[in-house]
Design a protein around this motif. Structure first.
Motif, short mmCIF file in Angstrom:
data_model
loop_
_atom_site.label_atom_id
_atom_site.label_comp_id
_atom_site.label_asym_id
_atom_site.label_seq_id
_atom_site.Cartn_x
_atom_site.Cartn_y
_atom_site.Cartn_z
N SER A 70 -7.83 13.98 25.08
CA SER A 70 -7.60 15.16 24.26
C SER A 70 -7.89 16.41 25.08
O SER A 70 -8.72 16.39 25.99
N ALA A 71 -7.23 17.49 24.74
CA ALA A 71 -7.50 18.77 25.39
C ALA A 71 -8.92 19.20 25.06
O ALA A 71 -9.48 18.82 24.03
N GLU A 72 -9.48 20.01 25.93
CA GLU A 72 -10.82 20.53 25.68
C GLU A 72 -10.83 21.36 24.40
O GLU A 72 -9.89 22.09 24.13
N GLY A 73 -11.90 21.20 23.63
CA GLY A 73 -12.00 21.92 22.36
C GLY A 73 -12.01 20.95 21.20
O GLY A 73 -12.38 19.80 21.34
N SER A 74 -11.56 21.40 20.05
CA SER A 74 -11.55 20.57 18.85
C SER A 74 -10.60 19.39 19.06
O SER A 74 -9.43 19.57 19.38
N ASP A 75 -11.13 18.19 18.87
CA ASP A 75 -10.34 16.99 19.15
C ASP A 75 -10.20 16.06 17.95
O ASP A 75 -9.68 14.97 18.07
N GLY A 76 -10.71 16.48 16.80
CA GLY A 76 -10.60 15.64 15.61
C GLY A 76 -11.42 14.37 15.69
O GLY A 76 -11.11 13.39 15.02
N GLY A 77 -12.46 14.34 16.52
CA GLY A 77 -13.33 13.17 16.60
C GLY A 77 -12.88 12.12 17.59
O GLY A 77 -13.50 11.07 17.69
N VAL A 78 -11.82 12.38 18.35
CA VAL A 78 -11.35 11.42 19.34
C VAL A 78 -11.11 12.16 20.65
O VAL A 78 -10.34 13.10 20.71
N ASP A 79 -11.81 11.74 21.70
CA ASP A 79 -11.68 12.38 23.01
C ASP A 79 -10.69 11.66 23.91
O ASP A 79 -10.04 12.29 24.75
N VAL A 80 -10.59 10.35 23.78
CA VAL A 80 -9.69 9.56 24.62
C VAL A 80 -9.05 8.47 23.76
O VAL A 80 -9.71 7.83 22.96
N LEU A 81 -7.75 8.29 23.96
CA LEU A 81 -7.03 7.14 23.41
C LEU A 81 -6.71 6.24 24.60
O LEU A 81 -6.27 6.73 25.65
N ALA A 82 -6.92 4.95 24.45
CA ALA A 82 -6.70 4.03 25.57
C ALA A 82 -6.04 2.75 25.07
O ALA A 82 -6.41 2.23 24.02
N GLY A 83 -5.08 2.28 25.84
CA GLY A 83 -4.41 1.02 25.52
C GLY A 83 -4.03 0.30 26.80
O GLY A 83 -4.14 0.85 27.90
N LYS A 84 -3.56 -0.91 26.67
CA LYS A 84 -3.22 -1.73 27.82
C LYS A 84 -1.72 -1.73 28.08
O LYS A 84 -0.93 -1.24 27.28
N GLU A 85 -1.36 -2.34 29.17
CA GLU A 85 0.01 -2.53 29.67
C GLU A 85 0.61 -1.22 30.15
O GLU A 85 -0.03 -0.17 30.13
N ALA A 86 1.85 -1.27 30.55
CA ALA A 86 2.49 -0.16 31.26
C ALA A 86 2.52 1.14 30.48
O ALA A 86 2.32 2.21 31.04
N LEU A 87 2.73 1.08 29.18
CA LEU A 87 2.81 2.30 28.38
C LEU A 87 1.51 2.63 27.65
O LEU A 87 1.40 3.65 26.99
N GLY A 88 0.54 1.75 27.75
CA GLY A 88 -0.73 1.98 27.07
C GLY A 88 -0.64 1.78 25.57
O GLY A 88 -1.47 2.31 24.82
N MET A 89 0.34 1.01 25.13
CA MET A 89 0.54 0.82 23.69
C MET A 89 0.17 -0.57 23.21
O MET A 89 0.29 -0.88 22.04
N ASP A 90 -0.31 -1.41 24.14
CA ASP A 90 -0.66 -2.78 23.78
C ASP A 90 -2.17 -2.91 23.57
O ASP A 90 -2.96 -2.10 24.04
N SER A 91 -2.54 -3.94 22.86
CA SER A 91 -3.95 -4.19 22.56
C SER A 91 -4.69 -4.71 23.78
O SER A 91 -4.09 -5.34 24.64
N PRO A 92 -5.97 -4.42 23.85
CA PRO A 92 -6.74 -3.66 22.88
C PRO A 92 -6.48 -2.16 22.99
O PRO A 92 -6.40 -1.62 24.08
N LYS A 93 -6.32 -1.54 21.83
CA LYS A 93 -6.14 -0.09 21.75
C LYS A 93 -7.46 0.50 21.26
O LYS A 93 -8.01 0.06 20.27
N LEU A 94 -7.94 1.51 21.99
CA LEU A 94 -9.25 2.10 21.71
C LEU A 94 -9.14 3.57 21.34
O LEU A 94 -8.33 4.30 21.92
N VAL A 95 -9.99 3.99 20.42
CA VAL A 95 -10.26 5.41 20.21
C VAL A 95 -11.68 5.62 20.74
O VAL A 95 -12.56 4.82 20.49
#
Length: 190
Positions: A70-95
């Motif tokens: 997330s950009a610096e500042g207000s992030d709605g409670g999530v700083d990083v989204l993370a996932g697996k595989e080439a596009l980062g859309m596969d599990s495990p998906k993390l907030v």
């Protein structure tokens, strides 16, 4: 930085019988503890606020995750989204929520992070904090063993030392570490 210092077997002299051996063992433990304390101090000075989220993104990337910070500042409670595989859309998906404060994080923060799992259609959540969590937060974590995990300072240090060579030059410059080798006192029963 964590060493493999082993306790002496019962057949070896005790500190009362061999004060030099006790001093060696104590010195070895002290070196490890001093190094951990120094790394903690540098982390807390150099990686505050959004900078800790940058470090966490690097560590998760080293673990094979594709991350979006997330950009610096207000992030709605999530700083990083993370996932697996080439596009980062596969599990495990993390907030991931990052708290660089040195005071314990409340259960309310964990409940909000748990809600972000559904909001972002993630599988699990990770809270990264230098200050640990409060008693009620520990109870909340116990009720969510497969949904929410916490990285405290020692976990951050473990991840840094595991993936240090993969970190960016800027991160290494801000957190200069050198691996050292020390002898391990083995017991005679091995």
């Amino acid at each position: 930085v964590r060493g493999g210092f082993e306790k002496r077997s019962s057949s070896e002299p005790t500190s009362a019988e061999d004060p030099e051996a006790a001093n060696e063992e104590s010195a070895a433990f002290d070196i490890e503890e001093l190094a951990r304390d120094d790394i903690t101090r540098i982390l807390q000075q150099e990686f505050k606020g959004h900078e800790l989220a940058v470090l966490v993104e690097e560590l998760l990337s080293a673990e094979g995750f594709i991350c979006k910070r997330s950009a610096e500042g207000s992030d709605g409670g999530v700083d990083v989204l993370a996932g697996k595989e080439a596009l980062g859309m596969d599990s495990p998906k993390l907030v991931v929520q990052v708290k660089s404060q040195t005071t314990p994080v409340s259960d309310q923060v964990l409940q909000q992070l748990n809600g972000a799992i559904q909001r972002f259609q993630a599988d699990q959540a990770l809270l990264v904090t230098y200050g640990g969590v409060t008693g009620p937060a520990k109870k909340f974590l116990a009720s969510q063993p497969f949904m929410v995990r916490v990285w405290e300072t020692q976990d951050i240090i473990d991840a840094v030392t595991k993936h240090y060579e993969q970190l960016s030059g800027d991160t290494k410059a801000r957190l200069p570490l050198k691996r050292i080798w020390v002898p391990v006192m083995e017991s005679s029963s091995d």
